[in-house]
Every structure is written in structure tokens, then in C-alpha cells.
Design a protein around this motif. Structure first.
Motif, PDB file in Angstrom:
ATOM      1  N   UNK A 153     -24.234  83.287 -34.362  1.00 28.54           N
ATOM      2  CA  UNK A 153     -24.552  83.445 -36.242  1.00 28.54           C
ATOM      3  C   UNK A 153     -25.357  84.207 -36.886  1.00 28.54           C
ATOM      4  N   UNK A 154     -25.858  83.396 -36.846  1.00 28.70           N
ATOM      5  CA  UNK A 154     -28.038  82.729 -37.582  1.00 28.70           C
ATOM      6  C   UNK A 154     -28.483  84.041 -37.598  1.00 28.70           C
ATOM      7  N   UNK A 155     -27.840  85.253 -36.536  1.00 27.87           N
ATOM      8  CA  UNK A 155     -28.632  86.230 -36.164  1.00 27.87           C
ATOM      9  C   UNK A 155     -28.465  87.640 -37.118  1.00 27.87           C
ATOM     10  N   UNK A 156     -27.170  87.168 -37.935  1.00 27.53           N
ATOM     11  CA  UNK A 156     -26.260  88.413 -38.239  1.00 27.53           C
ATOM     12  C   UNK A 156     -26.796  88.673 -40.025  1.00 27.53           C
ATOM     13  N   UNK A 157     -27.015  87.159 -40.606  1.00 30.94           N
ATOM     14  CA  UNK A 157     -27.966  87.576 -41.831  1.00 30.94           C
ATOM     15  C   UNK A 157     -29.088  87.868 -42.208  1.00 30.94           C
ATOM     16  N   UNK A 158     -28.929  89.191 -43.140  1.00 30.23           N
ATOM     17  CA  UNK A 158     -29.894  89.622 -42.800  1.00 30.23           C
ATOM     18  C   UNK A 158     -32.007  89.569 -43.676  1.00 30.23           C
ATOM     19  N   UNK A 163     -16.948  69.730 -43.073  1.00 27.52           N
ATOM     20  CA  UNK A 163     -17.722  69.215 -43.348  1.00 27.52           C
ATOM     21  C   UNK A 163     -18.288  70.154 -42.059  1.00 27.52           C
ATOM     22  N   UNK A 164     -17.816  69.941 -40.538  1.00 29.19           N
ATOM     23  CA  UNK A 164     -18.827  70.492 -39.357  1.00 29.19           C
ATOM     24  C   UNK A 164     -19.266  72.248 -40.171  1.00 29.19           C
ATOM     25  N   UNK A 165     -18.179  72.754 -39.699  1.00 23.49           N
ATOM     26  CA  UNK A 165     -18.771  74.285 -40.492  1.00 23.49           C
ATOM     27  C   UNK A 165     -19.222  74.820 -41.846  1.00 23.49           C
ATOM     28  N   UNK A 166     -19.100  73.121 -42.531  1.00 24.88           N
ATOM     29  CA  UNK A 166     -20.035  73.751 -43.461  1.00 24.88           C
ATOM     30  C   UNK A 166     -21.310  73.555 -43.217  1.00 24.88           C
ATOM     31  N   UNK A 167     -21.651  72.136 -42.886  1.00 26.12           N
ATOM     32  CA  UNK A 167     -22.615  71.601 -42.709  1.00 26.12           C
ATOM     33  C   UNK A 167     -24.112  72.462 -41.051  1.00 26.12           C
ATOM     34  N   UNK A 168     -22.645  72.949 -40.028  1.00 23.00           N
ATOM     35  CA  UNK A 168     -23.104  74.491 -39.923  1.00 23.00           C
ATOM     36  C   UNK A 168     -23.951  75.417 -40.424  1.00 23.00           C
ATOM     37  N   UNK A 169     -23.744  76.187 -40.850  1.00 24.62           N
ATOM     38  CA  UNK A 169     -23.922  77.280 -41.919  1.00 24.62           C
ATOM     39  C   UNK A 169     -25.262  77.064 -42.638  1.00 24.62           C
ATOM     40  N   UNK A 170     -25.031  75.718 -43.755  1.00 20.38           N
ATOM     41  CA  UNK A 170     -26.152  75.406 -44.026  1.00 20.38           C
ATOM     42  C   UNK A 170     -27.405  75.429 -42.685  1.00 20.38           C
ATOM     43  N   UNK A 171     -27.515  74.519 -42.395  1.00 24.67           N
ATOM     44  CA  UNK A 171     -27.919  74.374 -40.991  1.00 24.67           C
ATOM     45  C   UNK A 171     -28.923  75.629 -40.494  1.00 24.67           C
ATOM     46  N   UNK A 172     -27.203  76.373 -39.876  1.00 23.28           N
ATOM     47  CA  UNK A 172     -28.502  78.187 -39.685  1.00 23.28           C
ATOM     48  C   UNK A 172     -29.195  79.041 -40.482  1.00 23.28           C
ATOM     49  N   UNK A 173     -28.360  78.807 -42.024  1.00 21.25           N
ATOM     50  CA  UNK A 173     -28.959  79.476 -43.066  1.00 21.25           C
ATOM     51  C   UNK A 173     -30.560  78.785 -42.703  1.00 21.25           C
ATOM     52  N   UNK A 174     -31.164  77.187 -43.287  1.00 26.48           N
ATOM     53  CA  UNK A 174     -32.155  76.949 -43.355  1.00 26.48           C
ATOM     54  C   UNK A 174     -33.053  77.197 -42.638  1.00 26.48           C
ATOM     55  N   UNK A 188     -22.699  82.025 -52.921  1.00 29.23           N
ATOM     56  CA  UNK A 188     -23.696  82.642 -53.551  1.00 29.23           C
ATOM     57  C   UNK A 188     -24.359  83.637 -52.015  1.00 29.23           C
ATOM     58  N   UNK A 189     -24.404  83.274 -50.810  1.00 30.85           N
ATOM     59  CA  UNK A 189     -25.065  84.014 -49.587  1.00 30.85           C
ATOM     60  C   UNK A 189     -23.391  84.627 -49.376  1.00 30.85           C
ATOM     61  N   UNK A 190     -22.431  84.589 -49.227  1.00 33.43           N
ATOM     62  CA  UNK A 190     -21.813  84.729 -49.084  1.00 33.43           C
ATOM     63  C   UNK A 190     -21.397  86.153 -49.439  1.00 33.43           C
ATOM     64  N   UNK A 191     -21.960  86.473 -50.807  1.00 24.47           N
ATOM     65  CA  UNK A 191     -21.620  87.155 -51.860  1.00 24.47           C
ATOM     66  C   UNK A 191     -23.070  88.284 -51.337  1.00 24.47           C
ATOM     67  N   UNK A 192     -24.136  87.649 -51.406  1.00 27.09           N
ATOM     68  CA  UNK A 192     -24.999  88.436 -50.659  1.00 27.09           C
ATOM     69  C   UNK A 192     -25.123  89.351 -49.870  1.00 27.09           C
ATOM     70  N   UNK A 193     -24.629  88.321 -48.360  1.00 28.31           N
ATOM     71  CA  UNK A 193     -24.315  89.464 -46.928  1.00 28.31           C
ATOM     72  C   UNK A 193     -23.600  90.484 -47.477  1.00 28.31           C
ATOM     73  N   UNK A 194     -22.027  90.869 -48.221  1.00 30.73           N
ATOM     74  CA  UNK A 194     -20.884  91.312 -48.736  1.00 30.73           C
ATOM     75  C   UNK A 194     -21.924  92.819 -48.928  1.00 30.73           C
ATOM     76  N   UNK A 195     -23.034  92.306 -49.750  1.00 28.24           N
ATOM     77  CA  UNK A 195     -23.924  93.427 -50.046  1.00 28.24           C
ATOM     78  C   UNK A 195     -24.768  93.794 -49.263  1.00 28.24           C
ATOM     79  N   UNK A 196     -25.221  93.057 -48.910  1.00 24.19           N
ATOM     80  CA  UNK A 196     -25.770  93.568 -47.563  1.00 24.19           C
ATOM     81  C   UNK A 196     -25.686  94.475 -46.589  1.00 24.19           C
ATOM     82  N   UNK A 197     -24.094  94.157 -46.361  1.00 19.14           N
ATOM     83  CA  UNK A 197     -23.279  94.365 -45.514  1.00 19.14           C
ATOM     84  C   UNK A 197     -22.912  95.993 -45.824  1.00 19.14           C
ATOM     85  N   UNK A 198     -22.420  95.955 -47.542  1.00 21.23           N
ATOM     86  CA  UNK A 198     -22.493  97.080 -48.257  1.00 21.23           C
ATOM     87  C   UNK A 198     -23.048  98.276 -47.581  1.00 21.23           C
TER      88      UNK A 198
END
Length: 519
Positions: A111-116, A270-281, A412-422
Motif C-alpha cells: 500500500x505504500x506504493x500508492x502514495x503519489x 496502534x498496529x494500523x496507525x504505526x504501520x501507515x506512519x512507517x510506510x509513509x516515512x 492530512x495525508x488522507x485529504x492529500x490522497x483524496x485530492x491526488x486521486x481526484x
């Protein structure tokens, strides 16, 4: 194995100075995150040790630095309150680690590869702005919390801007002088002039900034008492003095909480949020890596899971890959995982034996290091670069920055992703169908996939085709044509004869649902 050893030895002269910088940045943040989380201060240090000493080797990233993240402070604080004890919370951390290891084996790291790129760079720029806002109070000697040092949570958003403006008014002369000179040292040390001298390049600027701060404060006690920096503006560490005292600080999870269902929901969060932050970082670190190495995401999830498992068992806070420390590592010239590992070793040695001396470091020096890191992440040239790339890149970039500043990192990243997807949808929407004219001949071309989202655009183009002309509908390049698109074309074909429009179709066939005639 020998080639790997040679690789690490080759870069040792760059990694050791970088490890000192990361250590100097990580030390107050480990304590600050623990303080903001309502957890024992030592739990932040344990998380930093595990992140440095263990996760650095388990991870596939050469430059990523792991430790306690301020992005999780609200979750940690609420979890301790909800469970009514730190021991129960530690059990959640252990379970979260187990879940992350499972996610790694399930290959969820993809899922980390899907972030613009625009959203990733926006996240980095936002963190840069946050660092500048949150470190200015430390740099001017205005009292502030540690809560937003790496994150920007909803409840601190307004107070952060308030603190920022107050910090400029409530200046402490000694602190401000130390931070200004420290910043000047860092700027000069980062200049091309210093880089000409090999011997000077080996000395990290941030180390000089810290030496300057400690020296100034020591001399001020004798020569200018009014400029002396008070204890509340200095690093504050518990003095242990021995390995036995260190071991006595460790805490086991309370396994009696296994029967409490809240432990499981907190572990999942914790697992979900820590994983998302890790993948983004991780994605951000790959972008900053001068060698452009790409770290394996699934291995990273397993490494972070192992880190959280061990941290929870020792009495530490949850761990993620942390972009602030990672970017400080890259800016300081770190090349391999040795820099991250040694920062963990330095944390351990310093906490065991040198707490007394570390408590002499003014927070203003550390603030200056983070201010410089913040500026590098959010430099104006980056905004200009994205503006020149066009609206499709600039809008998601700026919206991500603003959204993170007004909410928090993940929202913030979720909002940015939605904008990028648009913008991706919009680009594909317009690229899917084109209409061109040459005299009385019209060409309607369908490109690649044409979905129901393109139905309105198709109708618009068909309406633009006048009477008494020839129309070629070319679908030879279309890999997929939605049923809604087929029906719209079929409807047009039925009306075309009345308008004297001769239609030819290539690459696909359309059957009209209301008549048996095919085209």
C-alpha cells in the motif's frame, strides 16, 4: 558477508558523525513523546533504544531511523486512560507488534506504493513547517510542550500558532543568543566553503552547535549571570549510573489484561496507525536518499512489528519509522544503517553513564538543529518547483501541507490522497476520449479503459457532432469499454440516421438494446 562489512566500513567516517546528530535530535524527543503520552519518561528512552539497536538491523532501509513517534501520543494517552494502567497498555503494544509482523507476511506493505510523490513531498514540507513552528518556542526560551515536536495534533493546532507568536514576544535573551549562534554555525557548516576542507567535513555542525551551547552557558555563570539558561530550558534525563539501575527501570506487560477486550481494539489501532506512519516515512526516506535505494516495505513492517513486540515487553512506547530523525540522519550525511544503530548505542551509553552531562545541553541547540532540518524540508524552492510542474501536482502538494497543519499527519495525508486521486481521475477522464474534426469528417477515439465515469464526456462529444457529417468511432486502442458507454453509443446510432450522420465503428461492435440491428 565480507563485502557487506567492507561496505559499512567504507562509510563509517560519514555514519559515525551522523549517528551523533541523530542521537542529539532523538534524545529530547524520546523524553518529550513519553511526557506527552502520559507514560513514564524512561519508556520513551527504551523505545528509542529498541528502534536504534534492534530495528536498524531488522529493517531493509539503510537510512530510516525508528523510535517513539509523537503521532501516536494521543492514542497512547487515551489507551493508558482507558485501560487504567500502563501495564495493560504495554500488552497492547506487544500485540500490535505481532499484528504488524502478520501484516508483513501478508505483504500489506504494497500500500505504500500508492502514495503519489506530491503527497509524500507535501507531508515532508508540512513536517518542516511544523518543526519550525514548534521549535521556535524552544529557540527563544518560551515555555512549550513537547507534544507537537514531530506531529501536529488537532488539539495543539491553535495553541501551536499561539505559542509561535508568543514565543516571538516572550524572548529569553540567553536562550535566543544560543539558538541564533547555533543556527549560524549550522548554516556556515553546511556551506560550500566548509565542504572544501576534508578535516572540517568530518566534524558535524550540530555537534559544534551543542558544544557552543554548553560552553556559553558554563561561561555565562561566571561572566554574565543574567544570560544563564535555566534548568527548564535544558535537557532533562534520569541519572541511572549503572546497568543494574537500567534493568530496574524495565517493566513487563500486565498479562492479566488478556481478558479485557479493549486491549485488542487498542492493539489493532496502534498496529494500523504505526504501520501507515512507517510506510509513509519509508516512502519519504526513499525520496530523500541520495543513492535512491528502495527499502522493502514488507520487511519494514516485520521489523517494526518485532520492534514493538520487544519494546512492549521491556516497558517501552510503540515504535514507528520517524521522518524527523531520518531526515536529520540524511542531512548529517548518514549513508548506512550503522548511523541508526550507533544512535541507539549512544542513547544507551548516555543514559547509563552520562546523564549528568547531557542535562547541561540547552534545548535551544537542539531546536536550532531541528529548525535547520525543518527549513530543508519546507524550503520555498520546493513550492516553486511544484508550482512549475502544473496544477495536477501543485494542488495535492499544497492541500496536503495545509491539511496536515490544520488536522494531523494521518488526516492530512488522507485529504492529500483524496485530492491526488481526484486529479488522477480527472486526467484519465479527459484522456480516455478525444474528438477531432477534419472538414465534414469527425473522429471519436476511445483510449485504453473507458468506464462509466466517461459517460458525461462521451455525451458531450456526441452532442457536438453536427448533422450531415461522417463520424468514425475508433475503439482499437481501448482495452475495456464499459456497458454504459456501449449503450450511449447505441442510442446515438439509433438517432444518427435521422440526422444524416454516417457512423463507422472500428475495434469493437455495438448491439442496440432496443433493436436487433448491429453495427
Amino acid at each position: 558477508m565480507t563485502s557487506q562489512l567492507n561496505y559499512y566500513l567504507k562509510h563509517l567516517h560519514q555514519d559515525l558523525p551522523a549517528s551523533i546528530v541523530v542521537f542529539l535530535v532523538a534524545l529530547p524527543l524520546c523524553l518529550g513523546v513519553a511526557l506527552a503520552s502520559g507514560a513514564p519518561l524512561f519508556s520513551g528512552i527504551i523505545a528509542g533504544l529498541v528502534g536504534g539497536i534492534l530495528v536498524s538491523w531488522a529493517s531493509g532501509s539503510q537510512l530510516s531511523v525508528s523510535g517513539p513517534a509523537a503521532g501516536l501520543t494521543v492514542i497512547v494517552f487515551d489507551a493508558i486512560e482507558t485501560l487504567g494502567g500502563f501495564g495493560g497498555f504495554l500488552l497492547s503494544v506487544v500485540m500490535a507488534g505481532g499484528l504488524q509482523i502478520m501484516l508483513g507476511f501478508l505483504k500489506a506493505g504494497v500500500i505504500g506504493a500508492f502514495f503519489p510523490a506530491s503527497v509524500i513531498k507535501g507531508m515532508l514540507a508540512a513536517i518542516g513547517v511544523i518543526l519550525i513552528i514548534k521549535q521556535t518556542p524552544h529557540a527563544t526560551g518560551f515555555d512549550t510542550s513537547f507534544e507537537g515536536d514531530e506531529s501536529y495534533m488537532q488539539e495543539t493546532a491553535e495553541s501551536s500558532f499561539f505559542e509561535f507568536s508568543e514565543a516571538l514576544e516572550g524572548i529569553t535573551p540567553g536562550v535566543t543568543l544560543v539558538s541564533i549562534v547555533a543556527l549560524l554555525i549550522l548554516i556556515v557548516w553546511d556551506s560550500g566553503f566548509i565542504k572544501q576542507f576534508k578535516a572540517l567535513k568530518l566534524i558535524p555542525g550540530p555537534l559544534l552547535a551543542v558544544i557552543w551551547g554548553v560552553s556559553f552557558n558554563s561561561l555565562a555563570m561566571y561572566f554574565a549571570p543574567e544570560l544563564v539558561i535555566g534548568e527548564k530550558h535544558l535537557v532533562s534525563l534520569p541519572e541511572l549510573g549503572s546497568t543494574a539501575n537500567f534493568i530496574n527501570q524495565l517493566r513487563l506487560p500486565d498479562f492479566s489484561y488478556f481478558s479485557n477486550p479493549k486491549v485488542y481494539s487498542i492493539a489493532g489501532t496502534i498496529a494500523i496507525i504505526a504501520s501507515l506512519e512507517t510506510l509513509l516515512s519509508l516512502e519519504a526516506v526513499d525520496k530523500l536518499d541520495p543513492h535512491k535505494r528502495v527499502a522493502p516495505t514488507n520487511r519494514e513492517l516485520k521489523a517494526q512489528g518485532l520492534g514493538n513486540l520487544i519494546s512492549g515487553l521491556m516497558g517501552g512506547l510503540p515504535i514507528t519509522a520517524v521522518i524527523v530523525r531520518s531526515s536529520a540522519n540524511i542531512n548529517a550525511g548518514g549513508q548506512t544503517r550503522i548511523a541508526c544503530f550507533f544512535h541507539g548505542v549512544l542513547l544507551m551509553v548516555s543514559v547509563l553513564f552520562f546523564a549528568k552531562y547531557l542535562n547541561m545541553i540547552p534545548l535551544a541547540c537542539l531546536a536550532a538543529i531541528l529548525l535547520q532540518t525543518g527549513f530543508k524540508l519546507a524550503k520555498p524552492a520546493l513550492f516553486v518547483e511544484f508550482y512549475r510542474k502544473g496544477w495536477n501536482q501543485f494542488a495535492p502538494f499544497v492541500i496536503t501541507v495545509v491539511a496536515i497543519l490544520l488536522t494531523d499527519l494521518l488526516q492530512g495525508i488522507a485529504i492529500g490522497m483524496a485530492c491526488g486521486f481526484f486529479f488522477v481521475l480527472k486526467a484519465n477522464f479527459h484522456a480516455a476520449i478525444t474528438l477531432t474534426q477534419h472538414g465534414p469528417h469527425y473522429l471519436l477515439r476511445l483510449h485504453k479503459d473507458v468506464s462509466f465515469l466517461n459517460k458525461a464526456l462521451l455525451r458531450k462529444y456526441l452532442d457536438e457532432v453536427p448533422n450531415d457529417v461522417e463520424l468514425l468511432i475508433d475503439g482499437t486502442k481501448a482495452q475495456f469499454i464499459d456497458l454504459d458507454i456501449m449503450e450511449t453509443i447505441a442510442d446515438f446510432l439509433q438517432a444518427a440516421a435521422d440526422r444524416n450522420v454516417a457512423v463507422e465503428i472500428q475495434g469493437f461492435s455495438v448491439s442496440c438494446p432496443t433493436s436487433s440491428s448491429g453495427h
